[in-house]
Enzyme design. Sequence first.
Site, PDB file in Angstrom:
ATOM      1  N   GLU A 114     -48.215  22.152 -22.412  1.00  0.00           N
ATOM      2  CA  GLU A 114     -47.708  21.004 -23.186  1.00  0.00           C
ATOM      3  C   GLU A 114     -47.474  21.433 -24.629  1.00  0.00           C
ATOM      4  O   GLU A 114     -48.000  22.455 -25.071  1.00  0.00           O
ATOM      5  CB  GLU A 114     -48.721  19.852 -23.127  1.00  0.00           C
ATOM      6  N   LYS A 116     -47.777  21.978 -28.517  1.00  0.00           N
ATOM      7  CA  LYS A 116     -48.854  21.937 -29.507  1.00  0.00           C
ATOM      8  C   LYS A 116     -48.268  21.238 -30.723  1.00  0.00           C
ATOM      9  O   LYS A 116     -47.394  21.769 -31.406  1.00  0.00           O
ATOM     10  CB  LYS A 116     -49.323  23.345 -29.862  1.00  0.00           C
ATOM     11  N   ASP A 118     -47.836  19.638 -34.336  1.00  0.00           N
ATOM     12  CA  ASP A 118     -48.293  20.081 -35.647  1.00  0.00           C
ATOM     13  C   ASP A 118     -48.678  18.868 -36.484  1.00  0.00           C
ATOM     14  O   ASP A 118     -47.878  18.329 -37.227  1.00  0.00           O
ATOM     15  CB  ASP A 118     -47.200  20.912 -36.324  1.00  0.00           C
ATOM     16  N   TYR A 231     -54.402  14.028 -26.050  1.00  0.00           N
ATOM     17  CA  TYR A 231     -54.376  15.192 -25.162  1.00  0.00           C
ATOM     18  C   TYR A 231     -55.764  15.641 -24.718  1.00  0.00           C
ATOM     19  O   TYR A 231     -55.931  16.751 -24.251  1.00  0.00           O
ATOM     20  CB  TYR A 231     -53.650  16.360 -25.825  1.00  0.00           C
ATOM     21  N   LYS A 320     -48.658  30.541 -29.788  1.00  0.00           N
ATOM     22  CA  LYS A 320     -48.008  30.190 -31.044  1.00  0.00           C
ATOM     23  C   LYS A 320     -46.531  30.591 -31.015  1.00  0.00           C
ATOM     24  O   LYS A 320     -46.182  31.631 -30.479  1.00  0.00           O
ATOM     25  CB  LYS A 320     -48.703  30.910 -32.216  1.00  0.00           C
ATOM     26  N   CYS A 414     -20.295  20.726 -65.046  1.00  0.00           N
ATOM     27  CA  CYS A 414     -20.035  20.928 -63.612  1.00  0.00           C
ATOM     28  C   CYS A 414     -19.477  22.338 -63.417  1.00  0.00           C
ATOM     29  O   CYS A 414     -18.493  22.703 -64.076  1.00  0.00           O
ATOM     30  CB  CYS A 414     -19.033  19.883 -63.113  1.00  0.00           C
ATOM     31  N   CYS A 417     -15.495  21.754 -62.167  1.00  0.00           N
ATOM     32  CA  CYS A 417     -14.424  21.169 -62.983  1.00  0.00           C
ATOM     33  C   CYS A 417     -14.744  21.189 -64.475  1.00  0.00           C
ATOM     34  O   CYS A 417     -13.906  20.855 -65.296  1.00  0.00           O
ATOM     35  CB  CYS A 417     -14.106  19.750 -62.516  1.00  0.00           C
ATOM     36  N   CYS A 432     -21.924  15.375 -61.251  1.00  0.00           N
ATOM     37  CA  CYS A 432     -20.653  15.542 -61.925  1.00  0.00           C
ATOM     38  C   CYS A 432     -19.985  14.172 -61.839  1.00  0.00           C
ATOM     39  O   CYS A 432     -19.784  13.659 -60.740  1.00  0.00           O
ATOM     40  CB  CYS A 432     -19.828  16.598 -61.198  1.00  0.00           C
ATOM     41  N   CYS A 437     -13.101  15.497 -59.243  1.00  0.00           N
ATOM     42  CA  CYS A 437     -13.569  16.885 -59.218  1.00  0.00           C
ATOM     43  C   CYS A 437     -13.215  17.498 -57.866  1.00  0.00           C
ATOM     44  O   CYS A 437     -13.566  16.964 -56.813  1.00  0.00           O
ATOM     45  CB  CYS A 437     -15.080  16.934 -59.440  1.00  0.00           C
TER      46      CYS A 437
END
Length: 671
Positions: A114, A116, A118, A231, A320, A414, A417, A432, A437
């Site tokens: 299954e 893992k 995080d 789990y 992993k 910018c 332009c 900008c 532009c």
Amino acid sequence: MKEDIIQEIEHLRERIKYHNYRYHVLDDPEIIDSEYDKLFRRLQLMERENPELINPDSPTQKIGEAPLKTFDPVKHSQPMLSLENAFTDQEIKEFDARLKRLNNSSSPIEYVVEPKMDGLAIELVYEEGRLSVASTRGDGFTGENVTENIKTIPAVPNNLLYKEGNNNDIPGLLEVRGEVYMEKRDFEELNRTRLSEGLTLFANPRNAAAGSLRQLDPEVTKKRRLNMFCYGTGIISDYKVDTYYETMLFLQGLGLRINMEHMKLCSSIDEVIEQCHYLETGRDGFLFEMDGAVIKVNRLDLQEKFGIKTRSPRWAIARKFKPVQVMTKIRDIEVQVGRTGALTPVALLDPVEVGGVTVRRATLHNKEEIEKKDIRVFDSVIIQRAGDVIPEVVESVKSKRTGIEKVFSFPDKCPVCGANVLKKANEVVIRCPNMKCPAQLNAGLRHFVSKGAMDIDGLGERIITQLIDKGFIKQGVDIYRLNKERLLQLEKIEAKSANNILTAISESRKTTFARFIYALGIRHVGEHIASIIADHFKTIDALKEADEEELLSIKEVGPQIAESIVSYFSDEANVSHVESLINEDIQFEESEYNSKSPIAGKTIVVTGTLNRMKRDEIKDFIIRNGGRVASNVGKGTDMLITGDEPGSKLDRARELGIQIINEEGFFNMFS
Ligand code: IVH
């Protein structure tokens, strides 16, 4: 010599303890997981070679870290364990061989594989069916009482369900363990909001989940859209089944959220390895972040026989996956101008592989982020790429500085332009302000023609730039007014390619409502949100009229998205652009068509090689006909379409009793 070994072991222990504290207690790790794993493995190896130096205070003998002082301590009645890691297929085979030896038999052992997740491990205690205490893992023996915060998570029931056919009554005492996590898109939305509010970003969904749960004010937790998969179990009173898989089905029957959809029973270790690869290759398509797969012995009597080591069970292991965060160096920083005029600093990197993809550029988000994180040119940095998210620089590694690093000075004009840039008082983004532009027009039009939007092949950046320079196009609708004569005025465009472009333009007129919405380039409305919105409103008129309240009633639409849509349609220029597009004969099916379709509202998975259509095409076909496409077979799947050589999805669909139809049968439904 021995002295050196003792010293290195001590040094490793100190470093690991420090990093454990940053990770488990402060939710603010300083190094990436793969670096931590390296330190940990080195210590394990050295202790294995010098067993006389092992002492109970070593991190290899402990599970997590002592809890923070701010929450009340909760003692776990059974320790909450950690998992050994395997980084290669070979290590999985060794795990299996080890267990077979312990079992004194070479016959195959059945495993469950299954994802893992995080996130962070939590224990829920139900007494007489009511949630009484929820706690973090802490050091494995004592965790923190986070009951009030956990109660705000919709996936966690306050009361267990009694279900007919579950064979068991609700146990008097049920201790269940699982992972609290944040879905990738909720994480992205949270960070987007934090970015616009000038708050520090969470480095990854796990930190965001941990930081959101360990809040003293449950109201804050509630707003963070946390989720949970269970789990494992601690004590369950008066309950007896033979396998882990059955236990999970039982818990599911009690109303707990279990990831049955991605849980696979495997009868050999080769099947286990194959399933791990399947999960790793498909990880980008999952709603949650996975850092590996967990492999567990299915039979509970065998689990008991194999027993536990100091900090982890012998009967389970984590495979992993390739890390999504890695370290590299910034060569230079460039500033890009997007379709809303936002100036985004981008780090040009020493190319590096992240989760299987080579990354050369990563966003630095904005000027404030660079300053807050003190990121400099030539810095070593940690970059992250998760799912389809743009790679980003998470932080710079200050300890690697040599003195040559240069502070980046953000431009005040910018870069395209030359207009003076602006920053609104309540925004962190620098823009900008020049609506004309070329960079803004170009980015907006590239988005409009992109694959997930109007999907016009052949209109790349070079051609769009020329079309803008010649004054032929200013907005999306102008593309539909192009003709051959104009296209032939562009560099390197001959009759044949002009014809191809015109055909692609013409074909793009037939599209879907979702694509059309996405093409409009409304801020914060990505492909996924566009399809949810299309599903909800069905017609452009309904969408135009939508107010924030209605938008907020749609699952997954947050305040930022709602506000952005309303503000888009309150601008006359946008409304008239939408109308002129419709007048240019852009067609997309609205609700009527969808509801007549035999697959309206159905969730469909495709497997195997198809003959009539490519994958992308059938996906579009399904969506155009009101269906949804999923990548994995699960409980929510309505239909599986099979091509040649269907894979394990077919077995899964059979197991779950899902309608299975071949390619021909599928298209016959429409004739
Ligand atoms: S089982 C006795 N299953 O990984 C076995 N853990 O490094 C205990 N995790 O503390 C864990 N997904 O926080 C298990 N499907 C899963 C998991 C999982 C994530 C986490 C959990 C645990 C850590 C172990």
